[in-house]
Design a protein around this motif. Sequence first.
Motif, PDB file in Angstrom:
ATOM      1  N   VAL A  64       0.834  -1.204   0.000  1.00 22.26           N
ATOM      2  CA  VAL A  64       0.000   0.000   0.000  1.00 22.26           C
ATOM      3  C   VAL A  64       0.864   1.248   0.000  1.00 22.26           C
ATOM      4  O   VAL A  64       0.639   2.207  -0.742  1.00 22.26           O
ATOM      5  CB  VAL A  64      -0.933  -0.005   1.236  1.00 22.26           C
ATOM      6  N   LEU A  65       1.892   1.232   0.842  1.00 30.71           N
ATOM      7  CA  LEU A  65       2.749   2.407   0.971  1.00 30.71           C
ATOM      8  C   LEU A  65       3.527   2.685  -0.306  1.00 30.71           C
ATOM      9  O   LEU A  65       3.855   3.840  -0.612  1.00 30.71           O
ATOM     10  CB  LEU A  65       3.718   2.216   2.136  1.00 30.71           C
ATOM     11  N   ALA A  66       3.831   1.644  -1.041  1.00 33.63           N
ATOM     12  CA  ALA A  66       4.637   1.788  -2.254  1.00 33.63           C
ATOM     13  C   ALA A  66       3.801   2.170  -3.472  1.00 33.63           C
ATOM     14  O   ALA A  66       4.350   2.590  -4.489  1.00 33.63           O
ATOM     15  CB  ALA A  66       5.397   0.494  -2.535  1.00 33.63           C
ATOM     16  N   ALA A  67       2.485   2.033  -3.384  1.00 32.58           N
ATOM     17  CA  ALA A  67       1.628   2.283  -4.545  1.00 32.58           C
ATOM     18  C   ALA A  67       1.516   3.780  -4.808  1.00 32.58           C
ATOM     19  O   ALA A  67       1.207   4.567  -3.913  1.00 32.58           O
ATOM     20  CB  ALA A  67       0.243   1.678  -4.315  1.00 32.58           C
ATOM     21  N   ALA A  68       1.746   4.172  -6.052  1.00 36.78           N
ATOM     22  CA  ALA A  68       1.770   5.595  -6.396  1.00 36.78           C
ATOM     23  C   ALA A  68       0.383   6.231  -6.305  1.00 36.78           C
ATOM     24  O   ALA A  68       0.261   7.419  -6.032  1.00 36.78           O
ATOM     25  CB  ALA A  68       2.335   5.772  -7.799  1.00 36.78           C
ATOM     26  N   ARG A  69      -0.675   5.449  -6.515  1.00 42.20           N
ATOM     27  CA  ARG A  69      -2.023   6.005  -6.562  1.00 42.20           C
ATOM     28  C   ARG A  69      -2.759   5.823  -5.231  1.00 42.20           C
ATOM     29  O   ARG A  69      -3.976   5.925  -5.181  1.00 42.20           O
ATOM     30  CB  ARG A  69      -2.822   5.350  -7.685  1.00 42.20           C
ATOM     31  N   THR A  70      -2.029   5.561  -4.169  1.00 45.90           N
ATOM     32  CA  THR A  70      -2.643   5.337  -2.857  1.00 45.90           C
ATOM     33  C   THR A  70      -2.222   6.425  -1.883  1.00 45.90           C
ATOM     34  O   THR A  70      -1.051   6.792  -1.820  1.00 45.90           O
ATOM     35  CB  THR A  70      -2.219   3.966  -2.289  1.00 45.90           C
ATOM     36  N   ARG A  71      -3.188   6.949  -1.138  1.00 44.54           N
ATOM     37  CA  ARG A  71      -2.901   7.914  -0.066  1.00 44.54           C
ATOM     38  C   ARG A  71      -3.096   7.214   1.269  1.00 44.54           C
ATOM     39  O   ARG A  71      -4.083   6.504   1.475  1.00 44.54           O
ATOM     40  CB  ARG A  71      -3.822   9.130  -0.158  1.00 44.54           C
ATOM     41  N   VAL A  72      -2.159   7.424   2.169  1.00 42.48           N
ATOM     42  CA  VAL A  72      -2.184   6.770   3.476  1.00 42.48           C
ATOM     43  C   VAL A  72      -2.201   7.845   4.555  1.00 42.48           C
ATOM     44  O   VAL A  72      -1.459   8.826   4.489  1.00 42.48           O
ATOM     45  CB  VAL A  72      -0.967   5.842   3.658  1.00 42.48           C
ATOM     46  N   PHE A  73      -3.052   7.653   5.570  1.00 38.92           N
ATOM     47  CA  PHE A  73      -3.235   8.631   6.630  1.00 38.92           C
ATOM     48  C   PHE A  73      -2.989   7.974   7.987  1.00 38.92           C
ATOM     49  O   PHE A  73      -3.662   7.000   8.335  1.00 38.92           O
ATOM     50  CB  PHE A  73      -4.660   9.199   6.601  1.00 38.92           C
ATOM     51  N   ASP A  74      -2.020   8.498   8.744  1.00 34.67           N
ATOM     52  CA  ASP A  74      -1.768   8.056  10.115  1.00 34.67           C
ATOM     53  C   ASP A  74      -2.595   8.934  11.051  1.00 34.67           C
ATOM     54  O   ASP A  74      -2.236  10.087  11.309  1.00 34.67           O
ATOM     55  CB  ASP A  74      -0.282   8.204  10.464  1.00 34.67           C
ATOM     56  N   LEU A  75      -3.691   8.397  11.563  1.00 37.40           N
ATOM     57  CA  LEU A  75      -4.595   9.189  12.390  1.00 37.40           C
ATOM     58  C   LEU A  75      -4.058   9.349  13.810  1.00 37.40           C
ATOM     59  O   LEU A  75      -3.214   8.556  14.251  1.00 37.40           O
ATOM     60  CB  LEU A  75      -5.981   8.543  12.404  1.00 37.40           C
ATOM     61  N   PRO A  76      -4.536  10.370  14.542  1.00 38.86           N
ATOM     62  CA  PRO A  76      -3.957  10.671  15.863  1.00 38.86           C
ATOM     63  C   PRO A  76      -4.036   9.530  16.869  1.00 38.86           C
ATOM     64  O   PRO A  76      -3.213   9.454  17.774  1.00 38.86           O
ATOM     65  CB  PRO A  76      -4.796  11.874  16.338  1.00 38.86           C
ATOM     66  N   ASN A  77      -5.023   8.645  16.736  1.00 40.33           N
ATOM     67  CA  ASN A  77      -5.163   7.554  17.707  1.00 40.33           C
ATOM     68  C   ASN A  77      -4.402   6.297  17.306  1.00 40.33           C
ATOM     69  O   ASN A  77      -4.532   5.259  17.946  1.00 40.33           O
ATOM     70  CB  ASN A  77      -6.642   7.213  17.905  1.00 40.33           C
ATOM     71  N   GLY A  78      -3.580   6.370  16.252  1.00 35.73           N
ATOM     72  CA  GLY A  78      -2.796   5.226  15.824  1.00 35.73           C
ATOM     73  C   GLY A  78      -3.391   4.443  14.679  1.00 35.73           C
ATOM     74  O   GLY A  78      -2.728   3.572  14.100  1.00 35.73           O
ATOM     75  N   ASP A  79      -4.655   4.724  14.318  1.00 33.82           N
ATOM     76  CA  ASP A  79      -5.270   4.039  13.189  1.00 33.82           C
ATOM     77  C   ASP A  79      -4.603   4.449  11.878  1.00 33.82           C
ATOM     78  O   ASP A  79      -4.013   5.528  11.785  1.00 33.82           O
ATOM     79  CB  ASP A  79      -6.759   4.367  13.106  1.00 33.82           C
ATOM     80  N   VAL A  80      -4.723   3.574  10.886  1.00 31.73           N
ATOM     81  CA  VAL A  80      -4.200   3.855   9.549  1.00 31.73           C
ATOM     82  C   VAL A  80      -5.337   3.707   8.549  1.00 31.73           C
ATOM     83  O   VAL A  80      -6.077   2.723   8.581  1.00 31.73           O
ATOM     84  CB  VAL A  80      -3.047   2.900   9.176  1.00 31.73           C
ATOM     85  N   VAL A  81      -5.487   4.698   7.666  1.00 30.88           N
ATOM     86  CA  VAL A  81      -6.484   4.639   6.599  1.00 30.88           C
ATOM     87  C   VAL A  81      -5.762   4.812   5.270  1.00 30.88           C
ATOM     88  O   VAL A  81      -4.954   5.734   5.112  1.00 30.88           O
ATOM     89  CB  VAL A  81      -7.555   5.732   6.763  1.00 30.88           C
ATOM     90  N   ALA A  82      -6.045   3.918   4.336  1.00 32.59           N
ATOM     91  CA  ALA A  82      -5.475   4.001   2.991  1.00 32.59           C
ATOM     92  C   ALA A  82      -6.603   4.168   1.990  1.00 32.59           C
ATOM     93  O   ALA A  82      -7.639   3.495   2.095  1.00 32.59           O
ATOM     94  CB  ALA A  82      -4.661   2.755   2.674  1.00 32.59           C
ATOM     95  N   VAL A  83      -6.425   5.058   1.013  1.00 27.73           N
ATOM     96  CA  VAL A  83      -7.454   5.352   0.018  1.00 27.73           C
ATOM     97  C   VAL A  83      -6.834   5.236  -1.366  1.00 27.73           C
ATOM     98  O   VAL A  83      -5.740   5.764  -1.615  1.00 27.73           O
ATOM     99  CB  VAL A  83      -8.040   6.766   0.212  1.00 27.73           C
ATOM    100  N   SER A  84      -7.539   4.543  -2.267  1.00 29.57           N
ATOM    101  CA  SER A  84      -7.005   4.318  -3.608  1.00 29.57           C
ATOM    102  C   SER A  84      -8.132   4.400  -4.623  1.00 29.57           C
ATOM    103  O   SER A  84      -9.295   4.124  -4.307  1.00 29.57           O
ATOM    104  CB  SER A  84      -6.338   2.941  -3.689  1.00 29.57           C
ATOM    105  N   ALA A  85      -7.782   4.793  -5.856  1.00 33.67           N
ATOM    106  CA  ALA A  85      -8.755   4.750  -6.942  1.00 33.67           C
ATOM    107  C   ALA A  85      -9.045   3.291  -7.304  1.00 33.67           C
ATOM    108  O   ALA A  85      -8.206   2.412  -7.085  1.00 33.67           O
ATOM    109  CB  ALA A  85      -8.208   5.500  -8.156  1.00 33.67           C
ATOM    110  N   PRO A  86     -10.243   3.001  -7.836  1.00 37.16           N
ATOM    111  CA  PRO A  86     -10.563   1.627  -8.236  1.00 37.16           C
ATOM    112  C   PRO A  86      -9.573   1.126  -9.284  1.00 37.16           C
ATOM    113  O   PRO A  86      -9.005   1.933 -10.030  1.00 37.16           O
ATOM    114  CB  PRO A  86     -11.975   1.758  -8.823  1.00 37.16           C
TER     115      PRO A  86
END
Length: 384
Positions: A64-86
Motif C-alpha cells: 500500500v505504501l509503495a503504490a503511487a495512486r494510494t494515499r495513506v493517513f496516520d490518524l492521531p489515535n494510531g489508526d491507519v487509513v489508505a485510500v485508492s482509486a478503483p
Amino acid sequence: MRNDIDGDRRPGGVRAAAELATLVRESVAANAVREVLHLRLSGLGPAARRPHHQRLLRDALEPVLAAARTRVFDLPNGDVVAVSAPPGLVLETARLALLRTLDAAAGEAVQAMRLPAGAAQLLAIAAESLGMGQVDEPPPAAADASPINSFDLAMAERSLAQADLEAMTTAQGVCRLDPEGEPAEPLWEDRRVAWASLAAAVLPGVDIGSCSALQRRLARLAELRMLAEVGRPAVQLAWRRVGLAVVPATLATPAFQRFDSGLPAGRRQDITLAFRPADILADPAGFLTARDLARGRGYRTALDDAPPELLAVLPPERLELDLLRLRWSADLPVATPACLERALLRPDQVVLVGVDRPAAIAWGWEVGIRVFQGPLVERRRRNG
C-alpha cells in the motif's frame, strides 16, 4: 506520498484527520468512487504494540505504501487509513495480508469500504481519532438500564406528543458582552431538550443515551414540538429571537414545512438553526440538503457546540454556516489550534458557549469574540 511507514510525506496526527475529512468531502461532492482500507490499531490489544507484531504489520502494509495512486493517513489515535482509486487491488492484497498477520479475534480491526457510500463512516472514524466520538450523546447506559421494545417506543412517542414541553426544555440567553463594562445585551434565547426531564417523562427507568438511534428519534420529535411552540400565534405576539438545535432530517418533515409556511414575513431571520457535529458526521448528504434549505428560506445557521479539535474535521469555512458555536475549554488560552485560528479571523461569527468562569470571557474578548452563552452569562444578565 512516502514509501516507508515513518516518512515525512505521509500525513499524521490532526493534519491526517483533517486531510482525510477533506478527501471524503471532495469524493462526495464529485461522486468519485474510492476504495478504502481502515486498520483500527487503536482497537488492538497490547500484543499488536510489540516490535515483532509491528514489523509484521509494516510488511503487510508495504504494498500500500509503495503504490503511487494510494494515499495513506496516520490518524492521531494510531489508526491507519489508505485510500485508492478503483479497482484498489493493492488494498485488497494488504487486507488479506493483515488478516493473516492478526489473530482471528482481531480480524474486525481491518475494514474495507468504498466512497462515497462510506462517507459518513469514514468521517466518523476521523472524528473518533481526535477523541471526539459521538460529541453530543450522553454517557453510556448503566448496566441495569431497562430494555425497550416497539410498544414502549410507541408509548414514549405518544407521551412526548402530549407532555408539558416547557418542563422538558431549557433556555439560556445569548448575550453581547462589552469589554468596556456595558450591561449584557440579550440577542436571542437558545432552547434545548432537557434529556433527564424528557426521559423521566416518556421513558422512566430507561437511559436514552444507551441508543443513539433512539435519542435521535426522540430528539426529532421534541424538536418538532419546540418548532410548533415557536410558531404559535400567541408566541408571535410576544416574539423573541430564538436558537434551536435540530437534526438535519427534521427539516425534511411535513411538520417543519407547516411551521415554515406559518411564520410571518421576516421572522425566519430571527431564528438560528444549529446543526450538531455528530449529526453532520452521521449524515453528510442530509446535512447539506438541510443547510441549503434553511439558508434558502432565510434562517440563520450554526455549527453547534463544537470543541476546537473538531474544526480540523469540520472547518466552518467549508460548511458554509453563518455562525460557529465554539465550546469553551480551559485549554483554549494555552494552545489555539491552527483550525481555530482560521475561524477566529471572523470573530463576529463566533459565539463562545459553555462560559462558566471569567477566564472564558477574558479569552473571548482577547481574540475578538463579543457574543457569549453559559451559566456565568446568565448570572451577569440577571444581575444587570
